[in-house]
Design a protein around this motif. Structure first.
Motif, PDB file in Angstrom:
ATOM      1  N   GLU A 185       0.818  -1.204   0.000  1.00 28.08           N
ATOM      2  CA  GLU A 185       0.000   0.000   0.000  1.00 28.08           C
ATOM      3  C   GLU A 185       0.861   1.267   0.000  1.00 28.08           C
ATOM      4  N   LEU A 186       1.969   1.233   0.743  1.00 26.49           N
ATOM      5  CA  LEU A 186       2.863   2.387   0.741  1.00 26.49           C
ATOM      6  C   LEU A 186       3.467   2.603  -0.643  1.00 26.49           C
ATOM      7  N   GLN A 187       3.839   1.517  -1.313  1.00 21.68           N
ATOM      8  CA  GLN A 187       4.371   1.675  -2.667  1.00 21.68           C
ATOM      9  C   GLN A 187       3.307   2.210  -3.614  1.00 21.68           C
ATOM     10  N   LYS A 188       2.083   1.749  -3.439  1.00 23.07           N
ATOM     11  CA  LYS A 188       0.973   2.256  -4.260  1.00 23.07           C
ATOM     12  C   LYS A 188       0.782   3.757  -4.024  1.00 23.07           C
ATOM     13  N   ALA A 189       0.836   4.169  -2.770  1.00 25.70           N
ATOM     14  CA  ALA A 189       0.687   5.585  -2.448  1.00 25.70           C
ATOM     15  C   ALA A 189       1.803   6.409  -3.083  1.00 25.70           C
ATOM     16  N   ASP A 226      -7.530  10.332  -0.637  1.00 27.05           N
ATOM     17  CA  ASP A 226      -7.379  11.757  -0.351  1.00 27.05           C
ATOM     18  C   ASP A 226      -5.885  12.054  -0.355  1.00 27.05           C
ATOM     19  N   VAL A 227      -5.525  13.274  -0.028  1.00 28.11           N
ATOM     20  CA  VAL A 227      -4.134  13.550   0.323  1.00 28.11           C
ATOM     21  C   VAL A 227      -3.926  13.091   1.762  1.00 28.11           C
ATOM     22  N   GLY A 228      -2.720  12.639   2.054  1.00 30.56           N
ATOM     23  CA  GLY A 228      -2.447  12.131   3.396  1.00 30.56           C
ATOM     24  C   GLY A 228      -2.272  13.225   4.429  1.00 30.56           C
ATOM     25  N   TYR A 229      -2.070  14.451   3.968  1.00 27.64           N
ATOM     26  CA  TYR A 229      -1.896  15.617   4.831  1.00 27.64           C
ATOM     27  C   TYR A 229      -2.045  16.838   3.930  1.00 27.64           C
ATOM     28  N   VAL A 280      -0.126  11.142  -1.639  1.00 31.25           N
ATOM     29  CA  VAL A 280      -1.421  10.501  -1.861  1.00 31.25           C
ATOM     30  C   VAL A 280      -1.671   9.497  -0.742  1.00 31.25           C
ATOM     31  N   GLU A 281      -2.898   9.465  -0.245  1.00 32.75           N
ATOM     32  CA  GLU A 281      -3.337   8.463   0.724  1.00 32.75           C
ATOM     33  C   GLU A 281      -4.164   7.419  -0.007  1.00 32.75           C
ATOM     34  N   THR A 282      -3.832   6.148   0.156  1.00 31.07           N
ATOM     35  CA  THR A 282      -4.561   5.090  -0.532  1.00 31.07           C
ATOM     36  C   THR A 282      -5.932   4.884   0.098  1.00 31.07           C
ATOM     37  N   HIS A 283      -6.758   4.089  -0.562  1.00 31.65           N
ATOM     38  CA  HIS A 283      -8.089   3.792  -0.038  1.00 31.65           C
ATOM     39  C   HIS A 283      -8.016   3.066   1.302  1.00 31.65           C
ATOM     40  N   MET A 330       0.145   4.670   8.166  1.00 32.24           N
ATOM     41  CA  MET A 330      -1.236   5.144   8.104  1.00 32.24           C
ATOM     42  C   MET A 330      -1.341   6.607   8.527  1.00 32.24           C
ATOM     43  N   ASP A 331      -0.455   7.047   9.380  1.00 31.02           N
ATOM     44  CA  ASP A 331      -0.303   8.457   9.698  1.00 31.02           C
ATOM     45  C   ASP A 331       0.956   8.958   9.010  1.00 31.02           C
ATOM     46  N   VAL A 332       0.933  10.188   8.545  1.00 29.38           N
ATOM     47  CA  VAL A 332       2.133  10.701   7.884  1.00 29.38           C
ATOM     48  C   VAL A 332       3.289  10.748   8.878  1.00 29.38           C
TER      49      VAL A 332
END
Length: 488
Positions: free
Chosen positions: A227-231, A271-274, A308-311, A404-406
């Motif tokens: 998921e981090l790589q996807k983001a 969404d954006v992660g921050y 970018v924040e993933t789903h 999951m948190d920036v």
């Protein structure tokens, strides 16, 4: 936005048979005939045979580890509730990290409860709002009813997706208030649940739970790394989007950059992660510049810090400092190349068995050397570092955990985090910077108003590290060539 029938109280707090009308609504009420009409004539839309969500096996393993850590105690982890933005509009909901980490669910009002089965072991239950009631009309009269905000999963559907038995959350507060035995809860997300537990919990026990869940996220599993790589991959594309429209940003403002990146985040992620930092010119010297309302001028630098924040709520966190016209000036390149050299030293220090502080120390050493070499500080370098004199222009730490948190794992103990040791599966940022404020009279005028940060997301591997954001160029020469290609 439609406003005819929405009530002023949320669905879970309303009486079974009545729904309060909005003040100044155009309709004075609901006739018996209309109410009866709305009860009937609806197809059965229950979903069957649903496959578990992708992380279901991982969330089960996380709950098992949590159960083992706190035997014999009831554990309560809420998702949180909608927060009012203005009057009767709410902010988009984002589930608490602890809840989403343990369940994979992201719906408001949800609560995970682990009931002890004895001295060891727990039974997990997820408490959720069921589908809107069509018998009493809440599905079309409630402000959070199905016809207003969309269909939510039934409890049976949620069980299939999450792999956790599901019950109606509207009955939970009363049950918790009557329950006996030791309880720990994650605080700060659900005032109703906290009120029900007020005489059963202690700050000390609850803090131990929060700390445990923070530290448990330090080493990422296979799903999380994916998921981090996807983001990050989506973030790379978002940066490319921005470069392609810099001419439009020059004609408008930093807001055009913010909106361009946000489009990629919403199309490919949640969404954006921050809040995106779209800092042009001297705004780059403000570490968290999120107003994004300044001018974008040819000849200046753009510091873009965005992710970018993933789903599934994993976020990237990447920064590049770009010449708006595609070419660095001599002084911009001098400062940029120094930060790049610093980052290279920091990344090289990220490996299993290294101290978390090592990459920070390596990066800061390079920057201190440069500041002494440029005559901005009096050496030797060791004296500068001992006194922290370089911090006038470096300001911040060189990185942090990411997930999951920036700023992931923020509640972890100091000895487990900044004084801890890196392990394979940890993901962190390496982000040195130099910031010469526009009003800083201690540096030559040509330095003033220049801010440079370079940030990448680094995964600790068995034999060293992997730069998840290597898809974006980092050297000044490569950045210029990349921008030229995108603008062709």
């Amino acid at each position: 936005m439609a406003d005819e029938l929405t009530p002023e109280t949320p669905e879970e707090e309303q009486p079974k048979k009545t729904h309060k009308q909005r003040k100044n609504g155009l309709y004075p009420g609901v006739s018996d005939e209309l109410a009866e009409n709305m009860r009937t004539g609806w197809a059965d839309t229950e979903l069957h045979g649903l496959e578990p969500i992708a992380q279901a096996a991982h969330t089960a393993a996380r709950r098992a580890a949590l159960s083992e850590r706190f035997p014999g105690e009831r554990l309560v982890v809420p998702a949180g509730r909608l927060k009012t933005r203005s009057n009767d509009t709410e902010y988009p909901f984002r589930a608490s990290t602890e809840y989403a980490y343990l369940t994979g669910d992201q719906t408001e009002n949800g609560v995970l409860v682990l009931e002890p089965t004895g001295e060891t072991g727990h039974t997990a239950t997820i408490y959720l709002l069921p589908r809107s009631d069509r018998e009493n009309g809440e599905f079309w009269l409630s402000g959070q009813g199905e016809l207003w905000v969309g269909r939510r999963h039934s409890l049976a559907e949620a069980e299939q997706l999450l792999g956790i038995p599901a019950q109606d959350v509207r009955e939970l507060a009363e049950a918790l208030a009557e329950a006996e035995g030791p309880v720990r809860a994650v605080r700060g997300h659900d005032a109703v649940i906290e009120s029900a537990l007020t005489d059963k919990v202690t700050k000390e026990r609850d803090e131990e739970l929060r700390v445990y869940l923070s530290e448990a996220r330090a080493v990422k599993d296979e799903f999380e790394i994916g998921e981090l790589q996807k983001a990050v991959d989506s973030t790379v594309r978002g940066f490319e989007d921005v470069v392609k429209v810099l001419d439009k940003a020059e004609a408008t403002s930093e807001r055009y950059i913010e909106g361009t990146f946000f489009l990629r985040a919403r199309v490919e992620g949640n969404d954006v992660g921050y809040g995106s930092i779209c800092a042009a010119g001297s705004h780059a010297c403000t570490l968290h510049w999120v107003r994004n309302d300044g001018d974008v001028r040819s000849g200046d630098l753009l510091l873009l810090d965005a992710g970018v924040e993933t789903h599934s709520l994993y976020t990237a966190d990447v920064t590049r400092t770009l010449p708006i016209n595609g070419t660095y000036t001599d002084i911009q390149r001098k400062i940029y190349d120094a930060v790049y050299e610093s980052q290279e030293a920091g990344i090289a220090a990220v490996k299993p068995g290294a101290k978390f502080r090592d990459f920070h120390d390596a990066s800061q050493h390079v920057l201190a050397e440069k500041l002494v070499e440029w005559g901005l500080l009096e050496g030797p370098v060791e004296r500068v570092l001992e006194l922290g004199l370089q911090r006038r222009w470096t300001l911040h730490g060189t990185g942090h955990m990411l997930g999951m948190d920036v700023h992931d794992c923020a509640a972890a103990r100091t000895e487990a985090y900044v004084d801890g040791t890196l392990e394979p599966g940890m993901c962190l940022t390496v982000e040195p910077g130099l910031y010469f404020q526009a009003d800083d009279l201690t540096v030559p005028e040509e330095y003033r108003g220049i801010g440079v940060r370079i940030e990448d997301d680094i995964l600790v591997t068995e034999d060293g590290n992997r730069n998840l954001s290597a898809g974006l160029p980092r050297t000044s020469t490569d950045v210029e060539a990349w921008m030229a290609r995108l603008k062709d």
